[in-house]
Design an enzyme around this catalytic site. Structure first.
Site, PDB file in Angstrom:
ATOM      1  N   GLN A   1       0.814  -1.210   0.000  1.00  0.00           N
ATOM      2  CA  GLN A   1       0.000   0.000   0.000  1.00  0.00           C
ATOM      3  C   GLN A   1       0.853   1.267   0.000  1.00  0.00           C
ATOM      4  OE1 GLN A   1      -2.924  -1.527   3.300  1.00  0.00           O
ATOM      5  NE2 GLN A   1      -3.952   0.088   2.175  1.00  0.00           N
ATOM      6  N   HIS A   2       0.227   2.361  -0.345  1.00  0.00           N
ATOM      7  CA  HIS A   2       0.709   3.740  -0.148  1.00  0.00           C
ATOM      8  C   HIS A   2       1.769   4.213  -1.143  1.00  0.00           C
ATOM      9  CE1 HIS A   2      -1.381   3.472   3.653  1.00  0.00           C
ATOM     10  NE2 HIS A   2      -0.494   2.652   4.183  1.00  0.00           N
TER      11      HIS A   2
ATOM     12  N   ASP B   1      -2.184  -4.948   0.008  1.00  0.00           N
ATOM     13  CA  ASP B   1      -1.732  -6.223   0.549  1.00  0.00           C
ATOM     14  C   ASP B   1      -2.536  -6.705   1.748  1.00  0.00           C
ATOM     15  OD1 ASP B   1      -0.723  -4.161   2.111  1.00  0.00           O
ATOM     16  OD2 ASP B   1       1.363  -4.788   1.959  1.00  0.00           O
TER      17      ASP B   1
END
Length: 463
Positions: free
Chosen positions: A72-73, A229
């Site tokens: 992520q991110h 994830d």
């Protein structure tokens, strides 16, 4: 003839591909390839690793559908030709900590962010990385025409969008979008003003696809929407409302499938969405399995010996506390913190005490996250322990005492990739809920609660 699906886990450290039977989830084959180390990476390395992992998994010639789960991110900044402008800043890059603090203040404080987004941003969040880019690399920031997340970019590449510089075909899902800082989990809509505030101008954002929507094709292979994830892990273990999953990998996460959203103004709980249309309130620590790796390197032992040492010391390690902030920390939000060991005496300066304190330090941080979820009203009927760290015998044995409840440990598997494969199978059926695959074999671990361990840890943590 059975139908096969593939799931991808493009994580911080590697890319894993699993091929499964679409009807019952039976394993068919798998492959993997490493990613380079670091907190910023050229996304082309992800593409190379994905291509190699697919090859090592026997290819996709007989696969009907594929979905990508990804870390992520991560900030993938694209120009108007679809080219990557600079290396992607990953979730574990903390250089945007100051940008996070500035953005929080500019919007009116933590509560304003929690109410708008569902989460108070930390340095991990994409929106803070965009602000860092605007402040430190203004020429690159001015070139940004679109912002994607790692799984978005890989799905787009698989679908051929990059070949035609077609930014309009970028897609994401609500699970991954909810970790950006410019998506409102409660309403399911983007907040473009948040992106503009961070970057200094607007940019194209991936369309948010439905949970089981086909978003394109890679040759004859249908592509599912993919997800972040943690949402992929929740799908992989079959988590339902009432389940709390504790995942110990590069980072440590505590998350629960919930029918209702959260909005925690303290910033402890990230109010994410899941991959099914529900919510995934989550607490994340930056330091998890690699703390055990670092400790065994200090002690020059392997993981099995580290467990033996840890289990030979008493609960609480006779007062030794290991604050495991080896890469700063996200929860609590201490991006500039470092690791430290407290309470050493001549009697406790032993490998066993350090090993025990390291395991307990990782678990105490995660137990703080579990407490935060239950305090916010999230159901926690059972704890499911997964991730590479769950392979540690000491961690499995000590966890029930730290968490104060029994712990279920499924047999080791690549659960993020498994979840992505399950989503791919769901894309084929188009039904209201994902297919029900057989549950993995689990082991139950129980131990007497050890509240004194957490009390001592809290005393040092808050000193």
């Amino acid at each position: 003839m059975r139908t096969l699906v593939a799931g991808v886990d493009s994580s911080t450290q590697s890319c894993k591909v699993v091929v499964r039977d679409a009807e019952d989830g039976t394993a068919v084959r798998s492959g993997s390839a490493a990613h380079p180390d670091g907190s910023e990476v050229d996304p082309r390395h992800w593409w190379s690793a994905l291509s190699l992992a697919i090859e090592r998994a026997g290819g996709l010639a007989d696969v009907a559908a594929l979905s990508v789960g990804g870390q992520q991110h991560g900030m993938v900044a694209l120009d108007d030709t679809g080219a990557v402008i600079r290396d992607a800043l990953l979730w574990n890059d903390t250089r945007s900590a100051r940008a996070a603090a500035d953005l929080i203040a500019e919007l009116g404080g933590p509560k304003a962010w929690a109410d708008a987004v569902g989460t108070v941003p930390t340095a991990s969040f994409t929106v803070t990385k965009l602000r860092w880019l605007a402040e430190h690399e203004p020429d690159n920031a001015a070139r940004v025409a679109a912002v994607a997340l790692p799984h978005d970019w890989l799905t787009w590449r698989l679908a051929g969008g990059a070949d035609h510089a077609d930014l309009d075909t970028l897609t994401t899902d609500r699970g991954d979008a909810s970790g950006t800082g410019y998506y409102a989990t409660r309403t399911g809509t983007y907040l473009p003003e948040h992106l503009t505030r961070a970057l200094g101008h607007g940019a194209h954002l991936p369309r948010v696809a439905g949970p089981a929507e086909q978003v394109g094709t890679a040759g004859p292979v249908r592509l599912g929407p993919g997800t972040g994830d943690n949402a992929a892990v929740a799908l992989g273990v079959g988590a339902e409302p009432g389940d709390v999953v504790v995942s110990i990998g590069t980072s440590g996460t505590v998350f629960a499938v919930s029918d209702t959203p959260t909005a925690d103004e303290t910033g402890t709980i990230a109010g994410f969405a899941d991959a099914t249309g529900r919510h995934l309130p989550l607490v994340c620590t930056l330091n998890a399995a690699r703390v055990l790796t670092a400790t065994r390197e200090i002690l020059s032992v392997d993981l099995d010996r580290l467990s033996e040492l840890a289990l030979s010391a008493p609960p609480g390690a006779d007062g030794v506390v290991f604050l495991p902030y080896l890469e700063g920390e996200r929860t609590p939000n201490r991006p500039d913190a470092t690791g430290s060991v407290h309470g050493l005496t001549l009697a406790t300066s032993t490998p066993a005490h350090l090993a025990r304190a390291a395991v307990e330090g990782v678990l105490c941080g995660l137990a703080d996250g579990l407490d935060a979820l239950t305090t916010a009203g999230v159901r926690a009927d059972r704890v499911v322990l997964v991730g590479g760290g769950a392979r540690s015998a000491a961690l499995r044995a000590i966890a029930p005492g730290i968490f104060g409840r029994p712990v279920l440990v499924p047999e080791p598997a690549e659960y993020a990739a498994e979840g992505a494969a399950r989503q791919a199978a769901w894309t084929l059926t188009g039904e209201a809920e994902p297919p029900r695959w057989g549950s993995a074999r689990t082991s139950l671990y129980e131990a007497d609660p050890t509240p004194h361990v957490r009390a001592r840890y809290a005393e040092v943590r808050d000193a």
